[in-house]
Every structure is written in C-alpha cells, then in structure tokens.
Design a protein around this motif. Structure first.
Motif, mmCIF file in Angstrom:
data_model
loop_
_atom_site.group_PDB
_atom_site.id
_atom_site.type_symbol
_atom_site.label_atom_id
_atom_site.label_comp_id
_atom_site.label_asym_id
_atom_site.label_seq_id
_atom_site.Cartn_x
_atom_site.Cartn_y
_atom_site.Cartn_z
ATOM 1 N N GLN A 164 0.825 -1.197 0.000
ATOM 2 C CA GLN A 164 0.000 0.000 0.000
ATOM 3 C C GLN A 164 0.863 1.253 0.000
ATOM 4 O OE1 GLN A 164 -3.427 0.006 -0.272
ATOM 5 N NE2 GLN A 164 -3.028 2.180 -0.687
ATOM 6 N N VAL A 165 1.988 1.202 0.707
ATOM 7 C CA VAL A 165 2.903 2.353 0.732
ATOM 8 C C VAL A 165 3.446 2.631 -0.657
ATOM 9 C CG1 VAL A 165 5.108 3.198 1.615
ATOM 10 C CG2 VAL A 165 3.534 1.990 3.145
ATOM 11 N N GLU A 166 3.828 1.557 -1.385
ATOM 12 C CA GLU A 166 4.347 1.739 -2.745
ATOM 13 C C GLU A 166 3.275 2.289 -3.675
ATOM 14 O OE1 GLU A 166 7.700 -1.817 -2.820
ATOM 15 O OE2 GLU A 166 5.624 -2.262 -3.334
ATOM 16 N N LEU A 167 2.038 1.842 -3.516
ATOM 17 C CA LEU A 167 0.950 2.346 -4.348
ATOM 18 C C LEU A 167 0.690 3.830 -4.074
ATOM 19 C CD1 LEU A 167 -1.570 -0.630 -4.121
ATOM 20 C CD2 LEU A 167 -0.212 0.034 -6.107
ATOM 21 N N ASP A 168 0.725 4.205 -2.797
ATOM 22 C CA ASP A 168 0.510 5.610 -2.453
ATOM 23 C C ASP A 168 1.613 6.490 -3.020
ATOM 24 O OD1 ASP A 168 -1.756 4.900 -1.097
ATOM 25 O OD2 ASP A 168 -0.799 4.857 0.883
ATOM 26 N N GLU A 169 2.859 6.010 -2.961
ATOM 27 C CA GLU A 169 3.982 6.776 -3.517
ATOM 28 C C GLU A 169 3.850 6.917 -5.022
ATOM 29 O OE1 GLU A 169 7.400 4.639 -2.264
ATOM 30 O OE2 GLU A 169 7.449 5.519 -0.238
#
Length: 267
Positions: A164-169
C-alpha cells in the motif's frame, strides 16, 4: 519359597551291581530303573504347581526374576507388577493424564479434541479441535467464492505485489502516474505523441467529422466502440489537420459511442 532344582537322582542305574539278580529281587531292580523318571516327573509337576501358586509372597510371579527397570522397584515379576500398580494409581488423579471420560467429552471448549495439541497450520489454532474448525471455515469460504484473509501470499503469486505504501507513492508521483481528472495520457502539446478521448457518432448519417486539434494529417486514429449497439456499417477513418472523419458504409440509425486514440507519426 524359591523354586528348587533337581540336582541329583536318589537312585541311579549305575549304582546297581553288575549282577543285581544275586542281591536284589526283580521288583527291586524294576524300582531302581523307574526311580529316576519318577523323581523327574515329581520335580516337573512341583514346578508347575509353584508357578501356578497365588499365595501372597510365594506366588509364581514372586519366584520369576526380572532385570531391574529404572523408576520401578522390584526384581521379580510380582514386585514389578505391584510397583506398576502404585504408579498407575498415582497418575490416575494427576492432571497430566487424560481419562477415557475426558477424551470422549463433546462439551464446547473442553472436548477431547480441545485438549490435544497440534502444530498450527498457517494462521490456525494449536489444538485438534481448533484446526478442524479452522479448516471447515476455509472450506466454507472457498465454496462461497471468498478468499480467506492471509491465504494468498506473495509466494503463491507469479509476481511481487506492491504494498500500500508503494501504491501511495506511485499515485503521488505525477511524473509516473496521471491523476484521474486528466483524460489524456500525455498533454496535448507539440511534444506529445499519443492521445485518448471519446465522442458520439450521431444517427441518420454515414459520414461525420470530429474536431481535435491534436490530430494531424499523418496521425493514426484508432476507434474502439463502447456503446451496447454496434455500428450497422463498416467504418473507415481519415485523419486531417485538427480533425478526423469517420465514414460508414451505411447510414447509422443509432447513436454510437466510442473511444478514439490518436497517435502522431514519429519522425
């Protein structure tokens, strides 16, 4: 009493004279010959009686020795059996031992299966009962078309899924990902090579021109029908400076929605 050995016969044939008929009667000679077998018979029968005895302290088991067993007192079968009885009695009231009644219990949370431990499977509990209920839940979820939480791991996928962190970035990086408000993949500038948009081919016509400043004479325009009703005719597309024209082999009698893609020539 201890078992006795038959070490010697009281009367033996070799004790007879070379010519016993001169000193013994016929009956005495016969008795001499029968003496050893009779003593053997009596000793064997006594052994059977001694082994079958149930007299406390002098039973058959009292007179049969055993090799010492660690943790158990006694050097005879009888004494070891009595030691085992004491051990069983001491365990019958211990919480470390499950009785038949306890293991056959079907009371929720205290059944026999609830008391037996097991190595967990994935996220399952650590008892036989818990694992059985967990497996039932997995099967029910599969039948319903659901994917149980945690059951699909990166190892089971053919790729490494993004967190999810990678998607948000990625969403926040405008150089890699355009916002949903934008309708084109690239801004409509002279440096852009590709554009996507949509329009409607209205009915009662077999040729219509659509204005789009991004289009040039050498652009490749691709049409993808998005309406439920397909065109009646076969369409052809011709690009021009600032527009493109769709021509149908027959006049369309329904509005046709479509997406179009304009690709400029590279050179």
């Amino acid at each position: 009493m201890p078992l006795d050995k038959l070490t010697v016969f009281t009367k033996k044939v070799q004790d007879l004279a070379d010519k016993p008929n001169g000193t013994m009667t016929a009956s005495e000679v016969k008795a001499q010959f029968d003496a050893a077998p009779n003593e053997l018979r009596l000793a064997f029968n006594q052994l059977i009686d001694d082994l079958g005895s149930v007299v406390d302290g002098d039973s058959g088991a009292d007179n049969v020795a055993v090799t010492a067993i660690a943790g158990l007192a006694g050097v005879s079968v009888q004494s070891v059996l009595e030691a085992l009885k004491v051990l069983v009695d001491s365990k019958s009231s211990s919480t470390d031992v499950f009785t038949k009644t306890v293991l056959q219990s079907v009371v929720d949370n205290t059944s026999g299966a609830d008391l037996i431990g097991a190595t967990p499977i994935a996220t399952s509990p650590a008892t036989v009962q818990g694992i059985l209920e967990w497996l039932k839940l997995q099967i029910d979820s599969t039948v319903l078309g659901q994917i149980p939480d945690g059951s699909v791991t990166p190892v089971k996928l053919s790729f490494d899924p993004a967190t999810q962190v990678e998607l948000d970035e990625h969403k926040a990086d405008d150089t890699k990902h355009k916002t949903t408000a934008e309708q084109t993949f690239l801004s409509a500038t002279d440096n852009a090579k590709f554009k996507k948009s949509n329009s409607i081919y209205t009915d009662n016509d077999n040729s219509q021109t659509f204005t789009d400043s991004f289009c040039t004479t050498n652009s490749l325009v691709t049409i993808v029908i998005t309406s439920v009703t397909p065109p009646k005719g076969v369409w052809s597309v011709e690009s021009a400076a600032g527009s493109f024209t769709i021509t149908s082999t027959v006049a369309e009698d329904n509005d046709i929605t479509f997406d179009y893609y304009i690709q400029k020539a590279v050179g």
